[in-house]
Structures are given as structure tokens and as C-alpha cells.
Design an enzyme around this catalytic site. Sequence first.
Site, PDB file in Angstrom:
ATOM      1  N   HIS A 171     -31.292   6.702  23.821  1.00 48.13           N
ATOM      2  CA  HIS A 171     -31.889   5.452  24.301  1.00 48.13           C
ATOM      3  C   HIS A 171     -32.642   5.732  25.592  1.00 48.13           C
ATOM      4  CE1 HIS A 171     -32.282   1.261  25.482  1.00 48.13           C
ATOM      5  NE2 HIS A 171     -32.078   0.994  24.217  1.00 48.13           N
ATOM      6  N   ASP A 180     -28.019   0.661  16.855  1.00 45.58           N
ATOM      7  CA  ASP A 180     -28.404   0.775  15.452  1.00 45.58           C
ATOM      8  C   ASP A 180     -27.524   1.717  14.652  1.00 45.58           C
ATOM      9  OD1 ASP A 180     -30.517  -0.988  15.577  1.00 45.58           O
ATOM     10  OD2 ASP A 180     -31.831   0.525  16.440  1.00 45.58           O
TER      11      ASP A 180
HETATM   12  N1  CMC Z   1     -31.949  13.249  18.305  1.00 46.07           N
HETATM   13  C1  CMC Z   1     -32.226  14.466  18.840  1.00 46.07           C
HETATM   14  N2  CMC Z   1     -32.799  14.642  20.054  1.00 46.07           N
HETATM   15  C2  CMC Z   1     -33.130  13.546  20.747  1.00 46.07           C
HETATM   16  C3  CMC Z   1     -32.869  12.247  20.252  1.00 46.07           C
HETATM   17  C4  CMC Z   1     -32.254  12.133  18.989  1.00 46.07           C
HETATM   18  N3  CMC Z   1     -32.005  10.925  18.475  1.00 46.07           N
HETATM   19  N4  CMC Z   1     -33.300  11.339  21.159  1.00 46.07           N
HETATM   20  C5  CMC Z   1     -33.810  12.035  22.187  1.00 46.07           C
HETATM   21  N5  CMC Z   1     -33.694  13.371  21.934  1.00 46.07           N
HETATM   22  C6  CMC Z   1     -34.108  14.467  22.830  1.00 46.07           C
HETATM   23  C7  CMC Z   1     -35.616  14.640  22.811  1.00 46.07           C
HETATM   24  O1  CMC Z   1     -36.021  15.601  21.862  1.00 46.07           O
HETATM   25  C8  CMC Z   1     -35.891  15.077  24.228  1.00 46.07           C
HETATM   26  O2  CMC Z   1     -35.589  16.441  24.320  1.00 46.07           O
HETATM   27  P1  CMC Z   1     -36.436  17.388  25.360  1.00 46.07           P
HETATM   28  O3  CMC Z   1     -36.151  16.823  26.721  1.00 46.07           O
HETATM   29  O4  CMC Z   1     -35.850  18.746  25.140  1.00 46.07           O
HETATM   30  O5  CMC Z   1     -37.872  17.263  24.970  1.00 46.07           O
HETATM   31  C9  CMC Z   1     -34.854  14.323  25.062  1.00 46.07           C
HETATM   32  O6  CMC Z   1     -33.766  14.049  24.159  1.00 46.07           O
HETATM   33  C10 CMC Z   1     -35.360  13.008  25.640  1.00 46.07           C
HETATM   34  O7  CMC Z   1     -35.935  12.259  24.571  1.00 46.07           O
HETATM   35  P2  CMC Z   1     -37.219  11.323  24.754  1.00 46.07           P
HETATM   36  O8  CMC Z   1     -37.834  11.111  23.409  1.00 46.07           O
HETATM   37  O9  CMC Z   1     -38.091  11.871  25.839  1.00 46.07           O
HETATM   38  O10 CMC Z   1     -36.523  10.014  25.274  1.00 46.07           O
HETATM   39  P3  CMC Z   1     -37.113   8.567  25.204  1.00 46.07           P
HETATM   40  O11 CMC Z   1     -36.419   7.790  26.246  1.00 46.07           O
HETATM   41  O12 CMC Z   1     -38.612   8.601  25.230  1.00 46.07           O
HETATM   42  O13 CMC Z   1     -36.710   8.074  23.729  1.00 46.07           O
HETATM   43  C11 CMC Z   1     -35.578   7.033  21.936  1.00 46.07           C
HETATM   44  C12 CMC Z   1     -35.677   7.179  23.463  1.00 46.07           C
HETATM   45  C13 CMC Z   1     -34.631   5.886  21.597  1.00 46.07           C
HETATM   46  C14 CMC Z   1     -36.968   6.678  21.350  1.00 46.07           C
HETATM   47  C15 CMC Z   1     -35.074   8.359  21.328  1.00 46.07           C
HETATM   48  O14 CMC Z   1     -33.781   8.658  21.839  1.00 46.07           O
HETATM   49  C16 CMC Z   1     -35.060   8.349  19.793  1.00 46.07           C
HETATM   50  O15 CMC Z   1     -36.083   8.630  19.173  1.00 46.07           O
HETATM   51  N6  CMC Z   1     -33.876   7.996  19.167  1.00 46.07           N
HETATM   52  C17 CMC Z   1     -33.797   7.880  17.733  1.00 46.07           C
HETATM   53  C18 CMC Z   1     -34.353   6.523  17.311  1.00 46.07           C
HETATM   54  C19 CMC Z   1     -33.401   5.386  17.644  1.00 46.07           C
HETATM   55  O16 CMC Z   1     -32.208   5.444  17.380  1.00 46.07           O
HETATM   56  N7  CMC Z   1     -33.970   4.295  18.206  1.00 46.07           N
HETATM   57  C20 CMC Z   1     -33.227   3.071  18.502  1.00 46.07           C
HETATM   58  C21 CMC Z   1     -33.119   2.784  19.965  1.00 46.07           C
HETATM   59  S1  CMC Z   1     -31.943   1.463  20.318  1.00 46.07           S
HETATM   60  C22 CMC Z   1     -32.602   0.047  19.579  1.00 46.07           C
HETATM   61  C23 CMC Z   1     -33.987  -0.293  20.008  1.00 46.07           C
HETATM   62  O17 CMC Z   1     -34.364  -0.078  21.165  1.00 46.07           O
HETATM   63  O18 CMC Z   1     -34.719  -0.838  19.201  1.00 46.07           O
END
Ligand code: CMC
Length: 431
Positions: free
Chosen positions: A308, A366
Site C-alpha cells: 500500500h 483487498d
Molecule cells: N508484490 C511485490 N512487490 C511489491 C508489491 C507487491 N504487491 N507492492 C510493492 N512492491 C515492491 C515494488 O516492486 C517496489 O520495489 P522496488 O523498491 O525494489 O522497486 C516497492 O515494493 C515499492 O512499490 P511501489 O510500487 O513503488 O509502491 P507504491 O506505493 O507506488 O504502490 C501499490 C502501492 C498498492 C500500488 C502496490 O503495493 C501494488 O501494486 N500492490 C498490488 C496491488 C494492490 O493490492 N492494490 C490495492 C491497494 S489497497 C486498495 C486500494 O487502494 O484500492
Amino acid sequence: MTDSQRTATLTIGDKSFDLPIHSPTAGPDVLDIRKLYAQAGVFTYDPGFTSTASCDSTITYIDGNEGVLLHRGYPISDLAGKSHYLEVCFLLLYGYLPSAAELEQFEDTITRHTMVHEQMHTFFRGFRRDAHPMAIMVGVVGAMSAFYHDSTDISDPRQREIASHRLVAKMPTIAAMAYKYTIGQPFVYPRNDLDYASNFLRMCFAVPAEDYEVNPILARAMDRIFTLHADHEQNASTSTVRLASSSGANPFACIAAGIACLWGPAHGGANQACLEMLKEIGSPENIPEYIARAKDKDDPFRLMGFGHRVYKNFDPRATVMKQSADEVLELLGVENNPILATAKALEEAALADPYFAEKKLFPNVDFYSGIILEAMGFPTSMFTPIFALSRTVGWISQWKEQFSDPAHKIGRPRQLYLGETERSYTDIEDR
Ligand code: CMC
């Protein structure tokens, strides 16, 4: 906003600029850069708004490091355990917990707005039957501006209030109609003797040939899912609603924009994606392969329902959702559900893995919601529409709040331009 005398000094070359520091009631201080461009001639750069507050708000507070979520100061665990969705709607919209009389009046108002204009039925029939329910919702909610002209004048507070009641009231009807349409069943009209969650379940699962008897435990679980998704401060879809509304667009168009943004798998679409992932994993022995893929930089796969932007600790909504999943599956006699077993084993494996610990990736709201919804009988394509109907009150509360801010302006971010500078046009025969 609490104005303070404190400032931070920004030095660029030989010039210094004082930036006011605002102290929130909770959370980190906020640097006020509104006059920065006028004074210093520079922009700030923050793609994804990771360090940027786009507004001030009194609705929802999140402490992502501590796993805290408060609506108007009340912890989400208390609201999910002791309150119910329509009371939380009142709290979000009006800022305080209603008296018994106020709640009764509010529930009555919402109940009496649940039917949609009969002509909208025809509008639904224009969609292909295999349309995703979210595609139908984006279209139908946007089209509400063509059906409810008496609540589109955003300069009139009464019209704004009627629009907010209509949206909260009609969204379950629209989501249920989208579902019925895609499975080729007739629409089921709402009933005023049922509570909000029971009404939604009945509109989804009753058929003219046979009524649907609402199980109160399932209705309670449904209501809790609505409550857990009701608001989440300035997330992508809420910010979309605020940005759309900043131009003066009507409320139905703004909420349609929010639904469109929510649809993506990084946001509200994650619940559908998560259940599909759990099914693909199939059983606990396949988990190591998927964990390895999630950690592999060259593989775009991510563990859906994990991570998140704000929570760097347990998502407090996930904790309640997990308990709810156990209760619902036990009630339905499917506590040995293989998807739940895979989810629990996956959660355990990921939490024990240094990759997820270092990146502070925990299950989000989720991760377990899809398991409950599927056990209730919803197809995966309905998961995000259910999120959208739950979040409507959050969007509309934030939309309403925006009008009370005298400093509110059209949203207009700037950019770091890296394209060509001015060049001469080359005639086609010379290229
Ligand atoms: N699985 C594997 N690695 C992950 C994941 C994951 N679910 N989420 C983040 N990472 C890694 C990512 O690869 C990155 O690694 P590095 O620093 O080595 O490049 C690091 O963690 C930070 O990730 P980010 O994408 O820069 O973080 P963000 O804050 O931009 O993204 C997120 C947040 C929710 C989009 C992301 O965690 C994700 O894609 N999660 C899976 C989708 C999900 O479950 N979304 C629902 C969120 S809660 C409900 C809502 O808000 O609607």
C-alpha cells in the site's frame, strides 16, 4: 488548517525563501509551497504525489506506519464493530455521529431515494450483455446528470445535498442492475422494508420466480465490507473526484470519473485481481513459485492484495476483513475452502520473507474481501463495483468538503518538461 509562525527556508543560489509550515491536528507538518513559483520561479516535482498534500481535510486520517485509520476521529475497528454503514455515511458526510432521530431521518431519506428513474432501464439495455459491470457503472453514473437535473447546480447547497443522498442511495441499485444485466436476469426493484446491505443482496440475488431470503449474518458481513471501504482520504479515485470537481463539473460526472479511476488493478480492481491470483496459485504448495515471481525484478507479477502507498504496517481494514472471512465461511459451512487456505498460507509465507518485510509490504483490504464476496455468491467482476458503491460516500463527502474551502481552485499541476524546445516545421516533401 492550523496556521503557525514557523517557516522553512529554501535556498536557491544566493536567494532564500521562507515557506510557511502548517501543523495538522495529527500527522507530519506540511510545507506550504503555494507561493513558491510566484516568489522563486521554480516548481516542485513529485510524480505520484508521494510527498504532496493536495488539500486540507477533516474527514479521514491515516497513520500508515502505525496502521491507524480514523474517520472523523473514530477508529475503523470501532466503526466496523459497533456501527453500521449508513451511520458511517452520516458521520463522513456531516462530521459527527448522528442522534437516534437524525439517523432514522437519514436512513429514511436514503431508503426513499433507492429507485432509479425508469428510463434508466432503457439506458442499461444499450450495453452488450458481456460488458464488465464497472464499464456499465461508469456510463450509468455519468448519465445520472441527464436524469436528475434538479441536483446538478453545484452552487446550491441544497442541490448538492440531494445529489449526495441520491448517489449513496442509488449506487447499490445501479451496481445490482449492472450485475443482473450481465447475467441476463430481470432487474429487481429495491424494497423499503430492508436495510441498505440486505436490499443490495436481494437486488443481486432475488429473481421474479423466487424471492431471496436475506441471511442476517451475510447482510452484516456485506455491511461491514461497505463500511471498511467507505473512505480512505486522498487516494487516486478520491483525488480524481476532487480534480474533476475543481472545474465545476456536476457531481454525477465527478463520481463517474472516480469509478473509472477505481477500476484499475493497482486500486479498486485489486480485489478481483487478488482472487484470480489465489485461484491461479491453486494450493499452498505452489506458493514459493509465486513468491519468487513477485520478488523477481524482471517479472511484472506482483502479489495482489499486498502493499500500500500509505500503510507500511498492517492495513487495519485487512485485520477486520480476515475475521469476517472466517465468520462468513464458517456460517456457509465452507471453512475448509481451498482459496482461504491458500490465502492464509500465502500471507504467512510473505510475512516471513525478508523481501516483503524490508519493503514493508503487508496484506491490504483487498486480500480477504474477494474470498468473502465469492462465498456470498458474487462473481469476481462484481468485486470492484461493490468497492465503488461503498466508496461513493467517501468521494461525495470529499467533494462536498471541497466546496467549503474558500481557497479551493481548479486543480492544475505543473510539469518537468523534457521534450524538444522550439524548432522549425519541416514540410512533408523535405522529411
Ligand atoms: N508484490 C511485490 N512487490 C511489491 C508489491 C507487491 N504487491 N507492492 C510493492 N512492491 C515492491 C515494488 O516492486 C517496489 O520495489 P522496488 O523498491 O525494489 O522497486 C516497492 O515494493 C515499492 O512499490 P511501489 O510500487 O513503488 O509502491 P507504491 O506505493 O507506488 O504502490 C501499490 C502501492 C498498492 C500500488 C502496490 O503495493 C501494488 O501494486 N500492490 C498490488 C496491488 C494492490 O493490492 N492494490 C490495492 C491497494 S489497497 C486498495 C486500494 O487502494 O484500492
